[in-house]
Design a protein around this motif. Sequence first.
Motif, mmCIF file in Angstrom:
data_model
loop_
_atom_site.group_PDB
_atom_site.id
_atom_site.type_symbol
_atom_site.label_atom_id
_atom_site.label_comp_id
_atom_site.label_asym_id
_atom_site.label_seq_id
_atom_site.Cartn_x
_atom_site.Cartn_y
_atom_site.Cartn_z
ATOM 1 N N LYS A 84 -7.009 35.673 -77.991
ATOM 2 C CA LYS A 84 -7.534 35.057 -79.547
ATOM 3 C C LYS A 84 -8.440 35.854 -80.059
ATOM 4 O O LYS A 84 -8.642 35.805 -81.192
ATOM 5 N N ARG A 85 -9.347 36.359 -79.221
ATOM 6 C CA ARG A 85 -10.378 37.401 -79.518
ATOM 7 C C ARG A 85 -10.609 38.471 -78.638
ATOM 8 O O ARG A 85 -10.342 38.151 -77.322
ATOM 9 N N LEU A 86 -11.095 39.662 -78.625
ATOM 10 C CA LEU A 86 -11.500 40.545 -78.093
ATOM 11 C C LEU A 86 -12.709 39.890 -77.056
ATOM 12 O O LEU A 86 -13.569 39.566 -77.606
ATOM 13 N N ILE A 87 -12.724 40.562 -75.726
ATOM 14 C CA ILE A 87 -13.771 39.889 -74.762
ATOM 15 C C ILE A 87 -14.255 41.378 -74.481
ATOM 16 O O ILE A 87 -13.794 41.914 -73.716
ATOM 17 N N SER A 88 -15.503 41.551 -75.014
ATOM 18 C CA SER A 88 -16.037 42.999 -74.799
ATOM 19 C C SER A 88 -16.703 43.171 -73.430
ATOM 20 O O SER A 88 -17.092 42.414 -72.750
ATOM 21 N N LEU A 89 -16.663 44.526 -73.027
ATOM 22 C CA LEU A 89 -17.165 44.837 -71.868
ATOM 23 C C LEU A 89 -18.763 44.543 -71.567
ATOM 24 O O LEU A 89 -19.248 43.729 -70.970
ATOM 25 N N ASP A 90 -19.409 44.494 -72.969
ATOM 26 C CA ASP A 90 -20.668 44.123 -73.240
ATOM 27 C C ASP A 90 -20.968 42.560 -72.675
ATOM 28 O O ASP A 90 -21.847 42.124 -71.778
ATOM 29 N N GLU A 91 -19.974 41.899 -73.074
ATOM 30 C CA GLU A 91 -20.111 40.435 -72.998
ATOM 31 C C GLU A 91 -19.914 40.180 -71.450
ATOM 32 O O GLU A 91 -20.461 39.265 -70.912
ATOM 33 N N LEU A 92 -18.882 40.815 -70.961
ATOM 34 C CA LEU A 92 -18.657 40.603 -69.405
ATOM 35 C C LEU A 92 -19.816 40.834 -68.710
ATOM 36 O O LEU A 92 -20.312 40.443 -67.564
ATOM 37 N N LYS A 93 -20.297 42.105 -68.894
ATOM 38 C CA LYS A 93 -21.510 42.619 -68.211
ATOM 39 C C LYS A 93 -22.976 41.732 -68.253
ATOM 40 O O LYS A 93 -23.646 41.704 -67.410
ATOM 41 N N ALA A 94 -23.148 40.950 -69.320
ATOM 42 C CA ALA A 94 -24.050 39.939 -69.763
ATOM 43 C C ALA A 94 -23.800 38.695 -68.799
ATOM 44 O O ALA A 94 -25.003 37.988 -68.678
ATOM 45 N N ASP A 95 -22.599 38.517 -68.329
ATOM 46 C CA ASP A 95 -22.517 37.349 -67.643
ATOM 47 C C ASP A 95 -22.638 37.351 -66.225
ATOM 48 O O ASP A 95 -21.899 37.996 -65.415
ATOM 49 N N PRO A 96 -23.619 36.656 -65.810
ATOM 50 C CA PRO A 96 -23.914 36.770 -63.900
ATOM 51 C C PRO A 96 -22.873 36.750 -63.260
ATOM 52 O O PRO A 96 -22.664 37.032 -62.051
ATOM 53 N N GLU A 97 -21.858 35.712 -63.668
ATOM 54 C CA GLU A 97 -20.841 35.242 -62.922
ATOM 55 C C GLU A 97 -19.788 36.380 -62.795
ATOM 56 O O GLU A 97 -18.907 36.443 -61.945
ATOM 57 N N MET A 98 -19.613 37.190 -63.702
ATOM 58 C CA MET A 98 -18.971 38.512 -63.584
ATOM 59 C C MET A 98 -19.187 39.703 -62.388
ATOM 60 O O MET A 98 -18.627 40.735 -62.605
ATOM 61 N N ALA A 99 -20.408 39.326 -62.013
ATOM 62 C CA ALA A 99 -20.873 40.452 -61.108
ATOM 63 C C ALA A 99 -19.926 41.108 -60.097
ATOM 64 O O ALA A 99 -20.033 42.078 -59.660
ATOM 65 N N GLU A 100 -19.255 40.217 -59.625
ATOM 66 C CA GLU A 100 -17.973 40.714 -58.525
ATOM 67 C C GLU A 100 -16.823 41.560 -59.308
ATOM 68 O O GLU A 100 -15.913 41.921 -58.572
ATOM 69 N N VAL A 142 -15.995 49.346 -79.471
ATOM 70 C CA VAL A 142 -16.096 48.155 -78.600
ATOM 71 C C VAL A 142 -14.965 47.918 -77.644
ATOM 72 O O VAL A 142 -13.854 47.454 -77.812
ATOM 73 N N PRO A 143 -15.238 48.623 -76.296
ATOM 74 C CA PRO A 143 -14.217 48.458 -75.402
ATOM 75 C C PRO A 143 -14.062 46.975 -74.782
ATOM 76 O O PRO A 143 -15.031 46.436 -74.736
ATOM 77 N N GLY A 144 -12.826 46.491 -74.423
ATOM 78 C CA GLY A 144 -12.675 45.367 -73.994
ATOM 79 C C GLY A 144 -11.231 44.602 -73.586
ATOM 80 O O GLY A 144 -10.273 45.370 -73.763
ATOM 81 N N ILE A 145 -11.147 43.390 -73.168
ATOM 82 C CA ILE A 145 -9.867 42.818 -72.946
ATOM 83 C C ILE A 145 -9.388 42.412 -74.468
ATOM 84 O O ILE A 145 -9.955 41.612 -74.943
ATOM 85 N N VAL A 146 -8.144 42.728 -74.372
ATOM 86 C CA VAL A 146 -7.378 42.211 -75.559
ATOM 87 C C VAL A 146 -6.050 41.412 -75.509
ATOM 88 O O VAL A 146 -5.551 40.895 -76.530
ATOM 89 N N GLY A 147 -5.591 41.529 -74.524
ATOM 90 C CA GLY A 147 -4.178 40.776 -74.144
ATOM 91 C C GLY A 147 -3.943 40.550 -72.552
ATOM 92 O O GLY A 147 -4.806 41.054 -71.755
ATOM 93 N N LEU A 148 -2.759 40.088 -72.664
ATOM 94 C CA LEU A 148 -2.038 39.477 -71.249
ATOM 95 C C LEU A 148 -0.658 40.218 -71.187
ATOM 96 O O LEU A 148 -0.047 40.257 -72.023
ATOM 97 N N MET A 149 -0.647 40.724 -70.126
ATOM 98 C CA MET A 149 0.851 41.041 -69.593
ATOM 99 C C MET A 149 1.085 40.726 -68.330
ATOM 100 O O MET A 149 0.437 39.912 -67.312
ATOM 101 N N LYS A 150 2.397 40.740 -67.828
ATOM 102 C CA LYS A 150 2.771 40.354 -66.547
ATOM 103 C C LYS A 150 3.500 41.863 -65.854
ATOM 104 O O LYS A 150 4.007 42.492 -66.508
ATOM 105 N N VAL A 151 3.444 41.973 -64.592
ATOM 106 C CA VAL A 151 4.164 42.829 -63.847
ATOM 107 C C VAL A 151 5.451 42.265 -63.842
ATOM 108 O O VAL A 151 5.893 41.327 -63.309
#
Length: 150
Positions: free
Chosen positions: A107-123, A57-66
């Motif tokens: 707080k939780r993994l935001i999966s690639l599938d979840e992002l793909k299913a959201d029309p707002e994420m098209a860009e 289940v690939p996805g966003i798991v955390g935050l970093m800073k440059v």
Amino acid sequence: MNYWLMKCEPDVFSIDDLARQKVEGWYGVRNYQARNMMRDGMKIGDGVFFYHSNVKVPGIVGLMKVISTPYPDPTQFDPTHRYFDPKSTPENPRWVQVDVGYERHLKRLISLDELKADPEMAELPLVRRGNRLSIMPVPASLWHKILAKE
């Protein structure tokens, strides 16, 4: 401030590894487009999503800073390293890296599938067919919408 997404396989380097180390050089980028974004676009203070790739289940798991400006990736000069580039020299380095600092786990993994299913994420470049870059920009509006999902 810019926002980014940077991918890594967790068996190579994970959000937990970054949490333990606090700071890490993001080395091994060997794609010119990703290199150019890092070299020309990343600035100290930019926000970065840490994305676990090549897992069930690939996805966003955390935050970093440059936390650094781009500088030559030292692995390109090491003939024993898997990211060695014999055409790169200290006088004319081909590859750069930035240092990233751990911010927090989501707080939780935001999966690639979840992002793909959201029309707002098209860009979002991540959800576009055929986009396999390890570094990509995230529009500010989508950065905040993604954070609101956690």
